[in-house]
Enzyme design. Structure first.
Site, mmCIF file in Angstrom:
data_model
loop_
_atom_site.group_PDB
_atom_site.id
_atom_site.type_symbol
_atom_site.label_atom_id
_atom_site.label_comp_id
_atom_site.label_asym_id
_atom_site.label_seq_id
_atom_site.Cartn_x
_atom_site.Cartn_y
_atom_site.Cartn_z
ATOM 1 C CG HIS A 15 -1.792 1.074 1.151
ATOM 2 N ND1 HIS A 15 -2.055 2.062 2.647
ATOM 3 C CD2 HIS A 15 -2.850 1.701 0.195
ATOM 4 C CE1 HIS A 15 -3.113 2.998 1.964
ATOM 5 N NE2 HIS A 15 -3.459 2.670 0.944
ATOM 6 C CG HIS A 16 3.226 2.663 -2.422
ATOM 7 N ND1 HIS A 16 4.092 2.590 -3.847
ATOM 8 C CD2 HIS A 16 3.971 2.298 -1.319
ATOM 9 C CE1 HIS A 16 4.326 1.706 -3.120
ATOM 10 N NE2 HIS A 16 4.810 1.338 -1.748
ATOM 11 C CD GLU A 17 -3.687 7.424 0.401
ATOM 12 O OE1 GLU A 17 -4.339 6.855 0.624
ATOM 13 O OE2 GLU A 17 -3.674 8.910 -0.458
ATOM 14 C CD GLU A 74 -8.484 8.117 -2.766
ATOM 15 O OE1 GLU A 74 -9.070 7.300 -2.604
ATOM 16 O OE2 GLU A 74 -7.140 7.648 -3.094
ATOM 17 C CD GLU A 110 -11.269 4.918 -4.325
ATOM 18 O OE1 GLU A 110 -12.455 4.787 -3.088
ATOM 19 O OE2 GLU A 110 -10.663 5.698 -4.152
ATOM 20 C CD GLU A 168 -13.645 4.752 0.615
ATOM 21 O OE1 GLU A 168 -11.814 4.615 0.513
ATOM 22 O OE2 GLU A 168 -12.908 5.692 -1.021
HETATM 23 C C1 NOJ Z 1 -8.949 6.214 0.661
HETATM 24 C C2 NOJ Z 1 -8.605 5.265 -0.129
HETATM 25 O O1 NOJ Z 1 -10.269 4.931 -1.276
HETATM 26 C C3 NOJ Z 1 -9.492 3.871 1.189
HETATM 27 O O2 NOJ Z 1 -9.487 2.775 1.197
HETATM 28 C C4 NOJ Z 1 -7.902 3.893 1.864
HETATM 29 O O3 NOJ Z 1 -7.919 2.876 2.580
HETATM 30 C C5 NOJ Z 1 -7.333 5.081 2.073
HETATM 31 N N1 NOJ Z 1 -7.614 6.446 0.628
HETATM 32 C C6 NOJ Z 1 -6.628 5.306 2.492
HETATM 33 O O4 NOJ Z 1 -4.828 4.824 2.043
HETATM 34 CA CA CA Z 2 -11.566 6.636 -2.127
#
Ligand code: NOJ
Ligand code: CA
Length: 687
Positions: free
Chosen positions: A383-385, A464, A482, A488
């Site tokens: 995961h890369h936020e 996003e 997405e 969510e």
């Molecule tokens: C938005 C993403 O759609 C969601 O799946 C994720 O958990 C959060 N951002 C945090 O990265």
């Molecule tokens: Ca989202």
């Protein structure tokens, strides 16, 4: 709209190119789809303005609409033009998807290439390439290398879509804070102001049209801007300095697309967007692995755990091992873990500049977790936020993917949480600029990510993201994304998705490609029965989503303990594949209901998913998709007689029946309900 019968009509010559040198004799041309139902005509109107129009079954779909490009420092390609050549060609080939909603795709079209030249003293030229398939049209601009044009800054694309005003549109607003994550609006077309694409339109005569684009590469995504009643212009998402696209010749724009069908489901069965993309550029992609996953995820969205560190930290080594064991015990291919890396503490929405993509929190041992996953026959999903800070991410991207590669990660979910127009770009002088998710900067960034990931045999699931335009064909490691309001929103922090949301997605967002919606919430009343925060569907609707909303990766999004409460229903999630030999949209209407059937890749089982909006409905579904002469044992997961998403979402029945392709299956869907079916070949097969 008057069709010009005086002009020389294009001739369709089978095989090869036909070149017609037209001089001043002819203003334009037209080309038909192979089945002759769609007609695309191109013309030059007064003042040398290039225009086009589209007809379907002898009725207008797009009235005379403008074409053209304008530049900051150069003369435009928008007026003072004449047609100097046309070439016609046709194609009928097949290609295979490495993964997909169907294995084999037929690419069958007639193509017209029209060359325009300037009539003033500054010689310049460009082409419009048009492909007319039976399921719609694509056209794009191609600006070859030439003396007058070199580096170009596009300030406007003038492409218009003049659509009938008595049509209905399903659309989401563009240039807004929540990117693509809005509830769809159903309005008279005249009320669609600035709309994202795909936008779905139903004409008064029942024809359905989706306006979108294909192969968005090194260009800006466009927004439909209704400048005059019914006339939508392609408004290219600008850079922060107002320029729409920085480019140089030779270049070509993405395809501007119109999927056209006599009914709603025809749009869902179209392969136009994929066909207009370039073939796989990555070579062997056997390392791209479709499959199902679980994750340390929903607990954060419910507020039970946090991404940030401390007592409530979700991504601990111990929790990760528990999820891995649950995944392995139930046949899942991966475990997504969010919040393992430093940077989440405090207000992570605004922390983009401090994320580390390699440093774990002290209570998370990434190697131990990845090793445990592999030892149990599953994999850690990375995961890369970025929180929209693209420059911070790009500075670390090589190291970040190297780390994941070194521990055997094959799939990374990326995230770009930031308001629309607020992706951060830091230039060479250290100045920060704010960019859009569909602008050229983001488009190019997403392509860079795919290429870096591919070098390490990693696939990307973008949240996003930029809109989906079929690039999964060229980059099969762009495995999902997405780009719409996902599950969510049914958590503890948002206005939940209404019961018709997923149905509408099927006819709108999904036309761009796979979506990581994350189905399978079983605790529908997670904040208690009185709370407004609940999932607005029945339990069976959650199962049906696995078949209806196509993605080669599907999450079982809920907490393991909630699946333990409904083991019989959970069995469907364990069984359902995510990769298909064939897919058929069987029945439905935009925003009302949809029925999909899909055949598993490399096997004989069929699956059916049907979902309804807020209305209960009885459907009679022909099973003609099943193999003739073959008996099937169908395991049917259906709403019970008293099911209703408001009052009784857990009323369901699981039953077995023998069925074959001659049967008409009666389906009763509750309000907010659904049906999910697995068909396995039975013993009886006619010789
Ligand atoms: C938005 C993403 O759609 C969601 O799946 C994720 O958990 C959060 N951002 C945090 O990265
Ligand atoms: Ca989202």
């Amino acid at each position: 709209m008057q069709k010009n019968n005086n002009k020389l009509r294009s001739l369709l010559i089978l095989g090869g190119w036909t070149t017609l040198l037209l001089a001043s004799l002819v203003q334009g041309a037209e080309i038909r789809s192979p089945d002759r139902k769609i007609v695309f005509s191109i013309d030059v109107s007064a003042g040398g303005v290039p225009t086009y129009s589209v007809w379907y079954r002898e009725e207008p779909v797009v009235g005379e609409s403008r074409l053209g490009l304008r530049f900051a420092e150069h003369l435009g390609l928008d007026a003072g033009l004449r047609v100097t050549a046309e070439r016609i060609r046709n194609e009928d080939t097949k290609w295979d998807q490495p993964w997909g909603e169907r294995r084999e795709v037929r690419d069958f079209y007639n193509e017209l290439l029209v060359t325009f030249e300037s009539t003033d003293d500054t010689p310049r030229h460009f082409n419009v390439r048009v492909r007319v398939h039976n399921d719609g049209v694509g056209f794009r601009y191609e600006v070859p290398a030439q003396d007058y044009y070199d580096d170009l800054r596009i300030v406007d694309e003038l492409t218009e879509f003049r659509l009938p005003l008595d049509a209905t549109a399903w659309w989401i607003p563009a240039y807004s804070w929540n990117r693509h994550e809005f509830i769809y609006r159903e309005t008279p077309i005249g009320d669609a102001a600035l709309a994202n694409t795909p936008m779905t339109v139903r004409l008064a005569n029942g024809t359905h049209v989706s306006v979108h684009e294909a192969a968005l590469v090194d260009y800006a995504g466009y927004v439909l801007d209704q400048r005059r009643a019914g006339v939508f212009q392609t408004n290219l998402t600008p850079w922060s300095d107002g320029i729409r696209v920085n480019t140089q010749t030779p270049f070509e724009t993405p395809w501007r697309t119109l999927q056209i069908s006599p009914n709603a489901v025809g749009l869902l069965n179209s392969s136009l967007i994929l066909n207009l993309n370039e073939p796989n550029a990555l070579g062997d992609v056997s390392w791209v692995e479709p499959g199902k996953y679980v994750g340390i995820w929903w607990a954060m969205h419910l507020g039970l755990k946090t991404w940030g560190s401390g007592d409530t930290h979700g991504a601990t080594t111990a929790a990760a091992k528990r999820y891995i064991d649950f995944a392995a015990d139930n046949g899942f291919d991966g475990v997504l873990i969010e919040g393992w890396n430093t940077g989440w503490d405090g207000d992570w929405f605004n922390n983009g500049s401090i994320f580390s993509f390699t440093e774990p929190y002290p209570d998370f041992d990434i190697r131990a977790v990845a090793d445990h996953a592999r030892s149990r026959g599953t994999r850690l999903i990375g995961h890369h936020e970025t929180s929209g800070h693209i420059s911070n991410y790009e500075a670390q991207m090589q190291d970040a993917f190297d780390l994941y590669e070194s521990v055997g990660v094959r799939q990374v979910k990326t995230g770009y949480v930031a308001d629309g127009g607020d992706l951060r770009r830091v230039d060479a002088d250290g100045n920060t600029h704010h960019e859009w998710h569909d602008g050229q900067f983001a488009v190019d960034h997403f392509e860079r990510v795919l290429k870096e990931a591919a070098k390490r045999r990693i696939s990307i699931n973008t949240h996003e993201p930029v809109k989906a335009t079929g690039l999964r064909r060229t980059y099969p490691n762009w495995i999902s994304r997405e780009g719409a309001r996902g599950q969510e929103y049914n958590a503890a922090w948002a206005v939940p998705n209404p019961p018709d949301h997923a149905v509408t997605l099927a006819y709108t967002r999904m036309l761009g490609g796979p979506m990581d919606y994350t189905p399978g919430i079983f605790d529908l009343l997670h904040q208690g029965p009185e709370s407004e925060f609940r999932v607005q569907s029945t339990l069976m609707h959650q199962l049906a989503l696995y078949v209806v909303l196509y993605s080669p990766i599907q999450m079982a999004a809920d907490l393991p303990e909630n699946y333990a409460k409904f083991p019989d229903a959970f069995q469907f999630i364990r069984d359902v594949p995510t990769d298909w030999d064939e897919s058929v949209a069987v029945a439905g209407e935009v925003g009302d209901y949809v029925v999909f059937a899909r055949k598993e890749r490399g096997g004989e089982d069929w699956y059916l998913g049907a979902i309804s909006d807020e209305q209960a409905r009885a459907l009679r579904v022909p099973l003609t998709f099943l193999t003739p002469g073959q008996d099937y044992i169908a395991t049917i997961y259906r709403d019970g007689d008293n099911a209703d998403w408001v009052t009784n979402p857990y009323d369901y029945v699981i039953e077995e029946r023998e069925l074959d392709n001659g049967r008409l299956l009666q389906l009763a869907l509750a309000a907010g309900g659904g049906v999910a079916i697995r068909f396995r070949p039975g013993p009886g097969k006619e010789q």
